[in-house]
Design a protein around this motif. Structure first.
Motif, short mmCIF file in Angstrom:
data_model
loop_
_atom_site.label_atom_id
_atom_site.label_comp_id
_atom_site.label_asym_id
_atom_site.label_seq_id
_atom_site.Cartn_x
_atom_site.Cartn_y
_atom_site.Cartn_z
N ALA A 1 3.09 0.61 0.94
CA ALA A 1 1.61 0.91 0.81
C ALA A 1 1.13 0.49 -0.58
CB ALA A 1 1.03 2.05 1.37
N GLU A 2 1.89 1.11 -1.64
CA GLU A 2 1.54 0.99 -2.96
C GLU A 2 1.67 -0.72 -3.52
OE1 GLU A 2 1.59 2.42 -7.13
OE2 GLU A 2 2.23 3.71 -5.38
N VAL A 3 2.71 -1.26 -2.76
CA VAL A 3 2.94 -2.74 -3.15
C VAL A 3 1.67 -3.32 -2.58
CG1 VAL A 3 4.26 -4.98 -2.80
CG2 VAL A 3 5.41 -2.77 -3.06
N ALA A 4 1.27 -3.07 -1.56
CA ALA A 4 -0.06 -3.73 -0.76
C ALA A 4 -1.29 -3.54 -1.63
CB ALA A 4 -0.18 -3.30 0.61
N LEU A 5 -1.36 -2.18 -2.08
CA LEU A 5 -2.52 -1.63 -3.11
C LEU A 5 -2.69 -2.35 -4.14
CD1 LEU A 5 -4.86 0.22 -3.49
CD2 LEU A 5 -3.01 1.96 -4.53
N ILE A 6 -1.53 -2.55 -4.84
CA ILE A 6 -1.52 -3.37 -6.17
C ILE A 6 -2.07 -4.73 -6.10
CG2 ILE A 6 -0.04 -4.22 -8.29
CD1 ILE A 6 -0.99 -1.14 -8.17
N ARG A 7 -1.26 -5.56 -4.94
CA ARG A 7 -1.65 -7.07 -4.68
C ARG A 7 -3.08 -7.19 -4.50
NH1 ARG A 7 3.21 -9.90 -1.80
NH2 ARG A 7 4.81 -9.61 -3.41
#
Length: 288
Positions: A124-130
């Motif tokens: 979810a963090e990867v998706a949030l940053i992107r």
């Protein structure tokens, strides 16, 4: 933590932790987006300048870009870390005759809870940053994820499932520091303030403010190093990144951007713990 809180079911402790984090995220999501844009942009623009540019170019609602990913991150990361911390905290008390753990033990419990929660929350963090950084790219380079589910599915399809845990090692390291400071200092500050302040929202606010400040001071160097490592030239190791940063910019560079970092972390810490305490209190009140 009162004796009654020991009897809140473990499943509810996890659910309350995630719910508190999600409620706080709804409030601070624009600050998270601004922080991410500032970290990825060059120059020393202020948070107000970045926010104004986002609104002018993308519209006011763009400040909530990535909210679905932010909510999923809290549903996974915060649910796990607060649930694990409360479970370990209560287990310690039960095995030590009702005696609460000392500050050192609280810190270790925070480290354990943070590392587990961060690993689970990394996709979810990867998706949030992107999603939060997409608007700063030229239109032809944007990923244009529709929501967090679309982001996760496309990452798996286009890049492979392991990319969901990209940067997991530095992310977990940062979370260990954040949670050691945040969870341990909140419990400690709460106990200290209880001597002078009656239990209630104001007590939770005071303890949260102290926790958020100490957490910011402790975690900023790790967060900056994490960002530098992820953007460093291929072949550079962690020691090279740290020594280069300190040599070129000085030791205080480890705390560069302190105010915008705290502007996001501080309110989220305050709101998360206030919401969590209110959920716990409501459960105890209506299940007596």
């Amino acid at each position: 933590m009162s004796k009654k809180e020991r009897y809140i079911p473990n499943a509810l402790k996890f659910a309350f932790g995630g719910s508190a984090g999600m409620l706080a995220t709804v409030v601070v999501q624009p600050l998270d987006l601004i922080k991410n844009r500032m970290q990825l942009s060059k120059g020393g623009r202020s948070a107000f300048a970045v926010a104004g540019e986002i609104v002018a170019r993308e519209g006011f609602m763009a400040l909530y870009t990535g909210l679905s990913a932010g909510l999923l991150r809290q549903a996974t990361y915060t649910t796990t870390r607060l649930g694990v911390y409360n479970y370990l905290f209560d287990s310690y008390k039960e095995t030590h005759g009702g005696v609460a753990p000392g500050f050192g033990t609280k810190t270790l419990l925070g480290v354990a809870a943070g590392s587990v929660g961060s690993f689970i929350g990394t996709p979810a963090e990867v998706a949030l940053i992107r999603m939060t950084s997409d608007g700063r790219l030229p239109k032809e380079q944007r990923r244009n994820y529709k929501n967090v589910a679309d982001a996760l599915m496309r990452i798996v399809k286009e890049e492979g499932v392991l990319k969901l845990w990209r940067g997991a090692t530095p992310t977990v390291a940062r979370a260990m520091v954040v949670n050691a400071a945040q969870l341990g200092t909140y419990s400690q500050a709460r106990e200290m303030f209880q001597v002078y302040i009656a239990d209630g929202v104001f007590l939770h606010f005071c303890a949260s403010m102290v926790s958020g400040l100490i957490t910011t001071i402790a975690s900023m160097p790790v967060d900056i190093i994490k960002t530098k490592i992820q953007s460093a030239a291929k072949g550079q190791n962690q020691i090279e990144v740290v020594t280069s940063l300190i040599r070129n910019e000085g030791v205080l560079a480890l705390w560069k951007g302190f105010l915008p970092y705290y502007a996001r972390l501080g309110p989220h810490t305050v709101l998360t713990f206030i919401f969590l305490e209110q959920l716990n209190s409501a459960y105890l009140k209506y299940t007596e």
